[in-house]
Design a protein around this motif. Structure first.
Motif, PDB file in Angstrom:
ATOM      1  N   PRO A 180       0.816  -1.227   0.000  1.00 30.95           N
ATOM      2  CA  PRO A 180       0.000   0.000   0.000  1.00 30.95           C
ATOM      3  C   PRO A 180       0.847   1.274   0.000  1.00 30.95           C
ATOM      4  O   PRO A 180       0.457   2.268  -0.613  1.00 30.95           O
ATOM      5  CB  PRO A 180      -0.820  -0.120   1.298  1.00 30.95           C
ATOM      6  N   LEU A 181       2.004   1.238   0.685  1.00 31.94           N
ATOM      7  CA  LEU A 181       2.881   2.412   0.700  1.00 31.94           C
ATOM      8  C   LEU A 181       3.420   2.702  -0.696  1.00 31.94           C
ATOM      9  O   LEU A 181       3.413   3.852  -1.155  1.00 31.94           O
ATOM     10  CB  LEU A 181       4.038   2.193   1.670  1.00 31.94           C
ATOM     11  N   ILE A 182       3.878   1.672  -1.385  1.00 35.66           N
ATOM     12  CA  ILE A 182       4.426   1.855  -2.729  1.00 35.66           C
ATOM     13  C   ILE A 182       3.357   2.421  -3.660  1.00 35.66           C
ATOM     14  O   ILE A 182       3.602   3.390  -4.399  1.00 35.66           O
ATOM     15  CB  ILE A 182       4.974   0.525  -3.271  1.00 35.66           C
ATOM     16  N   ILE A 183       2.172   1.843  -3.635  1.00 38.38           N
ATOM     17  CA  ILE A 183       1.099   2.299  -4.525  1.00 38.38           C
ATOM     18  C   ILE A 183       0.697   3.732  -4.194  1.00 38.38           C
ATOM     19  O   ILE A 183       0.484   4.559  -5.088  1.00 38.38           O
ATOM     20  CB  ILE A 183      -0.111   1.352  -4.445  1.00 38.38           C
ATOM     21  N   ALA A 184       0.594   4.052  -2.891  1.00 35.33           N
ATOM     22  CA  ALA A 184       0.195   5.404  -2.490  1.00 35.33           C
ATOM     23  C   ALA A 184       1.203   6.446  -2.962  1.00 35.33           C
ATOM     24  O   ALA A 184       0.825   7.513  -3.474  1.00 35.33           O
ATOM     25  CB  ALA A 184       0.042   5.474  -0.973  1.00 35.33           C
ATOM     26  N   VAL A 185       2.490   6.154  -2.825  1.00 40.03           N
ATOM     27  CA  VAL A 185       3.522   7.092  -3.260  1.00 40.03           C
ATOM     28  C   VAL A 185       3.474   7.278  -4.772  1.00 40.03           C
ATOM     29  O   VAL A 185       3.579   8.403  -5.286  1.00 40.03           O
ATOM     30  CB  VAL A 185       4.921   6.610  -2.821  1.00 40.03           C
ATOM     31  N   LEU A 186       3.297   6.188  -5.500  1.00 37.84           N
ATOM     32  CA  LEU A 186       3.252   6.282  -6.956  1.00 37.84           C
ATOM     33  C   LEU A 186       2.000   7.020  -7.435  1.00 37.84           C
ATOM     34  O   LEU A 186       2.056   7.767  -8.416  1.00 37.84           O
ATOM     35  CB  LEU A 186       3.320   4.882  -7.567  1.00 37.84           C
ATOM     36  N   ILE A 187       0.885   6.832  -6.747  1.00 34.46           N
ATOM     37  CA  ILE A 187      -0.323   7.574  -7.094  1.00 34.46           C
ATOM     38  C   ILE A 187      -0.090   9.074  -6.881  1.00 34.46           C
ATOM     39  O   ILE A 187      -0.489   9.909  -7.703  1.00 34.46           O
ATOM     40  CB  ILE A 187      -1.529   7.078  -6.273  1.00 34.46           C
ATOM     41  N   LEU A 188       0.571   9.428  -5.779  1.00 32.38           N
ATOM     42  CA  LEU A 188       0.870  10.837  -5.524  1.00 32.38           C
ATOM     43  C   LEU A 188       1.759  11.410  -6.616  1.00 32.38           C
ATOM     44  O   LEU A 188       1.525  12.531  -7.105  1.00 32.38           O
ATOM     45  CB  LEU A 188       1.546  10.979  -4.162  1.00 32.38           C
ATOM     46  N   ALA A 189       2.769  10.656  -7.020  1.00 34.07           N
ATOM     47  CA  ALA A 189       3.639  11.118  -8.110  1.00 34.07           C
ATOM     48  C   ALA A 189       2.857  11.278  -9.404  1.00 34.07           C
ATOM     49  O   ALA A 189       3.051  12.245 -10.159  1.00 34.07           O
ATOM     50  CB  ALA A 189       4.792  10.134  -8.303  1.00 34.07           C
ATOM     51  N   ASP A 190       1.968  10.340  -9.660  1.00 34.68           N
ATOM     52  CA  ASP A 190       1.142  10.388 -10.868  1.00 34.68           C
ATOM     53  C   ASP A 190       0.203  11.586 -10.847  1.00 34.68           C
ATOM     54  O   ASP A 190      -0.083  12.192 -11.890  1.00 34.68           O
ATOM     55  CB  ASP A 190       0.353   9.081 -10.973  1.00 34.68           C
ATOM     56  N   VAL A 217      11.559   8.980 -23.669  1.00 34.58           N
ATOM     57  CA  VAL A 217      12.992   9.015 -23.376  1.00 34.58           C
ATOM     58  C   VAL A 217      13.268   8.654 -21.923  1.00 34.58           C
ATOM     59  O   VAL A 217      14.142   7.829 -21.631  1.00 34.58           O
ATOM     60  CB  VAL A 217      13.562  10.408 -23.709  1.00 34.58           C
ATOM     61  N   CYS A 218      12.529   9.246 -20.988  1.00 32.50           N
ATOM     62  CA  CYS A 218      12.782   8.992 -19.571  1.00 32.50           C
ATOM     63  C   CYS A 218      12.358   7.586 -19.158  1.00 32.50           C
ATOM     64  O   CYS A 218      12.915   7.028 -18.206  1.00 32.50           O
ATOM     65  CB  CYS A 218      12.074  10.036 -18.714  1.00 32.50           C
ATOM     66  N   GLY A 219      11.382   7.023 -19.857  1.00 34.60           N
ATOM     67  CA  GLY A 219      11.031   5.638 -19.576  1.00 34.60           C
ATOM     68  C   GLY A 219      12.207   4.718 -19.801  1.00 34.60           C
ATOM     69  O   GLY A 219      12.527   3.852 -18.966  1.00 34.60           O
ATOM     70  N   ARG A 220      12.887   4.908 -20.923  1.00 34.13           N
ATOM     71  CA  ARG A 220      14.056   4.081 -21.228  1.00 34.13           C
ATOM     72  C   ARG A 220      15.214   4.375 -20.281  1.00 34.13           C
ATOM     73  O   ARG A 220      15.894   3.467 -19.803  1.00 34.13           O
ATOM     74  CB  ARG A 220      14.490   4.320 -22.678  1.00 34.13           C
ATOM     75  N   VAL A 273       6.654  10.568 -15.727  1.00 35.59           N
ATOM     76  CA  VAL A 273       6.390   9.971 -14.415  1.00 35.59           C
ATOM     77  C   VAL A 273       5.623   8.655 -14.518  1.00 35.59           C
ATOM     78  O   VAL A 273       5.986   7.652 -13.895  1.00 35.59           O
ATOM     79  CB  VAL A 273       5.633  10.980 -13.522  1.00 35.59           C
ATOM     80  N   LEU A 274       4.548   8.636 -15.305  1.00 37.30           N
ATOM     81  CA  LEU A 274       3.686   7.456 -15.341  1.00 37.30           C
ATOM     82  C   LEU A 274       4.401   6.198 -15.834  1.00 37.30           C
ATOM     83  O   LEU A 274       4.281   5.134 -15.203  1.00 37.30           O
ATOM     84  CB  LEU A 274       2.438   7.737 -16.186  1.00 37.30           C
ATOM     85  N   PRO A 275       5.167   6.244 -16.942  1.00 41.23           N
ATOM     86  CA  PRO A 275       5.907   5.033 -17.341  1.00 41.23           C
ATOM     87  C   PRO A 275       6.870   4.542 -16.259  1.00 41.23           C
ATOM     88  O   PRO A 275       7.039   3.331 -16.065  1.00 41.23           O
ATOM     89  CB  PRO A 275       6.658   5.485 -18.599  1.00 41.23           C
ATOM     90  N   LEU A 276       7.505   5.473 -15.541  1.00 45.00           N
ATOM     91  CA  LEU A 276       8.399   5.079 -14.456  1.00 45.00           C
ATOM     92  C   LEU A 276       7.619   4.396 -13.334  1.00 45.00           C
ATOM     93  O   LEU A 276       8.098   3.432 -12.727  1.00 45.00           O
ATOM     94  CB  LEU A 276       9.151   6.297 -13.912  1.00 45.00           C
ATOM     95  N   CYS A 277       6.414   4.886 -13.066  1.00 39.69           N
ATOM     96  CA  CYS A 277       5.574   4.272 -12.028  1.00 39.69           C
ATOM     97  C   CYS A 277       5.246   2.824 -12.376  1.00 39.69           C
ATOM     98  O   CYS A 277       5.294   1.943 -11.506  1.00 39.69           O
ATOM     99  CB  CYS A 277       4.290   5.077 -11.848  1.00 39.69           C
ATOM    100  N   TYR A 278       4.917   2.579 -13.633  1.00 42.57           N
ATOM    101  CA  TYR A 278       4.626   1.206 -14.045  1.00 42.57           C
ATOM    102  C   TYR A 278       5.845   0.306 -13.839  1.00 42.57           C
ATOM    103  O   TYR A 278       5.723  -0.839 -13.380  1.00 42.57           O
ATOM    104  CB  TYR A 278       4.215   1.164 -15.518  1.00 42.57           C
ATOM    105  N   GLY A 279       7.014   0.818 -14.183  1.00 40.49           N
ATOM    106  CA  GLY A 279       8.227   0.028 -14.005  1.00 40.49           C
ATOM    107  C   GLY A 279       8.505  -0.268 -12.551  1.00 40.49           C
ATOM    108  O   GLY A 279       8.928  -1.378 -12.194  1.00 40.49           O
ATOM    109  N   ILE A 280       8.282   0.713 -11.678  1.00 46.33           N
ATOM    110  CA  ILE A 280       8.512   0.513 -10.246  1.00 46.33           C
ATOM    111  C   ILE A 280       7.539  -0.511  -9.687  1.00 46.33           C
ATOM    112  O   ILE A 280       7.904  -1.356  -8.848  1.00 46.33           O
ATOM    113  CB  ILE A 280       8.396   1.862  -9.512  1.00 46.33           C
TER     114      ILE A 280
END
Length: 489
Positions: free
Chosen positions: A18-28, A73-76, A123-130
Motif C-alpha cells: 500500500p505504501l508503494i502504490i500510495a507514493v506512486l499515485i501521488l507522483a502520478d 525518453v525517460c522511460g528508457r 512519471v507514469l511510465p516510471l511508475c509502471y516500471g517501479i
C-alpha cells in the motif's frame, strides 16, 4: 535477469505494497494535474498579458510537446539507470518549472516554465516500471490499474482544483500549488525501494533521442494546432509530414542500433503491436473526443439545440465525481487482468465503450440522465486505460516496462490530439443557423465515432488472442533478420 545481458539485480528492503502504490499515485497526480491545470487559467493569462487565445494556448502546447518526449525518453533512461532516482529527479525539475511560471512577468516565461513542467510526462511510465519491479506477481496487475486510473481521476480533478484556486486567489497560485505537490511527492518517493534493475553496460542512444524528440514534437505541433490553422493549412501538413519523415528515419536507426533508445522490435510482436494499435485508436476515438464534446455539451446554454446550461465549475465537479466511480472500479480491472489477462479487461472496456456511445446518444437531454451516461463511459475508460499497461506487463521483460509503456503514453497523447481535432471538426460542420452552437446531428456524429472506435477496439482485442498474466512469455524481441524473413519489415 542474468548478468549476461547486463542487468544487475540488487537486494533491497521490502516496502509495504500500500505504501508503494500510495507514493506512486501521488507522483502520478503531479503529472496529471499539471496536464489539465491550465484550462481554467487561459482567460486569466490572456487578460494578464494582453495576448490572444492562440498565444496563450502555447502554455498547453509547450507542456504537451515536452511531456510526450519525456514519456518515451525517460522511460528508457529509468529502465537503464534506476527508476526511483529518475522519478525523484523529474518531480524536482517539474517543481522548478512551476516556480518559474509562478514568478513569470511575461507570457514567454510562463511558457518556458510550462515546458520545464512537461518533464513530468515521464512519471507514469516510471511508475509502471517501479510497480513491476517491487510488487508481488499477484499484486502487479492491481497496482498498475490503480495508478493508471489515478491519472484519469487526477486529470479530472485538475480543472476543479485550478478553478477554485483561480477564483479565490489568482492564476499564479496554481503553479505554487503544483510546485508544493511535486516537492511533497519527491520527498515521499524517497521511501520507495531503490531500483533493482540497472544496466551498467548500456549507453544512451543519443542519435535516437535527437531524432525522436523533434519527430514527435513536429507531429504533435501540427495536430494540436490543426483546429486553429485548419488541417489543409501548409503549416499543419508541413509539421506533420516533416515529423513523420524524421520518425521514419528514427525507426530505421532504432532497428539497427546496438542499444536503442526504444526497441521498436517489441511492437513487431502480435500482442504488443495490436495493443499499441488499440491504444492509438481508442485514444483518438474515445479519450480524445469525449473530454471536449461532453464539456461543451454540459456548458452550452439550454437555448441552444443541445445544451445543459451548466457552469464550468458545476460541469467539472460533476465530471470529477463520476470519474471517482472509475477509480473505485480500478482494482476489479486489475484482478480481471491478473486472472484472465489484460485482453479480458480490454474486451470489457470496449464493450462498455459501445454501450456508452448508445447511452450518450439517448440520455444527453437532462443532467441526471447525462451523468448516468457519463458513468457508463467512465467504466469503459477505466477498463481501457488499465488494460493496456497490463498487456505490456504480460509480454515485455521487466527491465523494458517503462520503455514500452512510455511509447504507449506518447501514442495516447498524439492520438488524443487527433481525436480532439476531429471532434471539433464534427461539431463545427453542423451548427444552428446564425449561431456557433452544434446541433443534435453534430453530437450524434461524435457519439457514433465513440461507438465505432470502441467496436473496432473490441475486434482488435479479440485478435490479440488468449493468454493471462501467468502465461506471459517475457521473451526478447525478434531480431531484425528474423522480422525481415517473416515479412514484417
Amino acid at each position: 535477469m542474468s548478468s549476461s545481458n547486463g542487468i544487475a539485480r540488487t537486494l533491497r528492503p521490502q516496502r509495504p505494497v500500500p505504501l508503494i502504490i500510495a507514493v506512486l499515485i501521488l507522483a502520478d497526480v503531479v503529472s496529471a494535474f499539471e496536464s489539465t491545470m491550465m484550462f481554467n487559467a487561459l482567460p486569466k493569462i490572456m487578460a494578464a498579458f494582453a495576448v490572444t487565445a492562440v498565444e496563450a494556448s502555447w502554455t498547453l502546447t509547450a507542456f504537451a510537446l515536452v511531456a510526450a518526449t519525456s514519456a518515451a525518453v525517460c522511460g528508457r533512461l529509468g529502465d537503464m539507470y534506476g527508476r526511483r532516482t529518475l522519478l525523484i529527479a523529474l518531480l524536482l525539475v517539474a517543481a522548478v518549472g512551476s516556480v518559474v511560471s509562478a514568478c513569470a512577468g511575461s507570457l514567454t516565461v510562463v511558457i518556458i516554465g510550462r515546458a520545464v513542467q512537461g518533464v513530468s510526462g515521464g512519471v507514469l511510465p516510471l511508475c509502471y516500471g517501479i510497480i513491476r519491479e517491487n510488487l508481488p506477481e499477484e499484486r502487479i496487475a492491481i497496482g498498475v490499474s490503480m495508478v493508471a486510473s489515478a491519472a484519469m481521476l487526477a486529470g479530472a480533478a485538475g480543472t476543479v482544483v485550478s478553478g477554485l484556486i483561480i477564483d479565490t486567489l489568482s492564476w499564479h497560485y496554481i503553479f505554487v500549488f503544483a510546485a508544493g505537490v511535486a516537492l511533497v511527492a519527491a520527498f515521499c518517493a524517497l521511501a520507495l525501494p531503490r531500483s533493482a534493475f540497472t544496466d551498467s553496460t548500456a549507453h544512451v542512444d543519443w542519435p535516437g533521442a535527437f531524432l525522436f524528440a523533434p519527430a514527435i514534437a513536429l507531429v504533435l505541433l501540427g495536430i494540436t494546432n490543426a483546429p486553429r490553422w485548419s488541417w489543409p493549412d501548409t503549416r499543419t501538413l508541413g509539421s506533420i509530414f516533416t515529423g513523420l519523415v524524421l520518425f521514419a528515419a528514427w525507426s530505421w536507426w532504432e532497428l539497427r542500433a546496438d542499444s536503442p533508445l526504444i526497441d521498436v522490435r517489441f511492437f513487431l510482436d502480435r500482442k504488443q503491436g495490436l495493443a499499441l494499435l488499440a491504444n492509438a485508436l481508442l485514444s483518438a476515438g474515445v479519450f480524445g473526443t469525449t473530454g471536449l464534446a461532453l464539456q461543451l455539451l454540459m456548458q452550452t446554454p439550454t437555448s441552444a439545440p443541445v445544451g445543459l446550461g451548466m457552469s464550468a465549475t458545476a460541469a467539472g465537479t460533476a465530471t470529477f465525481c463520476v470519474t471517482m466511480l472509475g477509480f473505485v472500479l480500478a482494482p476489479f480491472s486489475g484482478r480481471l487482468s491478473h486472472r484472465f489477462g489484460g485482453r479480458r479487461a480490454l474486451l470489457v472496456g470496449t464493450v462498455c465503450g459501445v454501450l456508452s456511445a448508445v447511452a450518450l446518444a439517448l440520455l444527453h437531454d437532462t443532467v441526471p440522465r447525462m451523468i448516468c451516461a457519463i458513468a457508463v463511459l467512465n467504466i469503459a475508460l477505466v477498463f481501457m486505460l488499465t488494460s493496456i499497461p497490463n498487456l505490456v506487463v504480460e509480454g515485455v521483460p521487466a527491465e523494458h516496462t517503462s520503455e514500452v509503456t512510455g511509447v504507449h503514453a506518447v501514442a495516447r497523447t498524439a492520438f488524443s490530439g487527433v481525436g480532439s481535432s476531429v471532434a471539433t471538426l464534427l461539431l463545427s460542420l453542423s451548427t444552428a443557423p446564425g449561431t456557433q452552437f452544434a446541433t443534435e446531428d453534430a453530437y450524434r456524429n461524435v457519439f457514433l465515432l465513440v461507438g465505432g472506435s470502441s467496436a473496432v477496439g473490441l475486434l482488435l482485442a479479440l485478435l490479440i488472442g488468449k493468454g493471462g498474466a501467468g502465461q506471459a512469455r517475457f521473451q526478447e524481441p525478434p531480431s531484425v533478420s528474423s522480422a525481415v524473413g517473416e515479412g514484417r519489415l
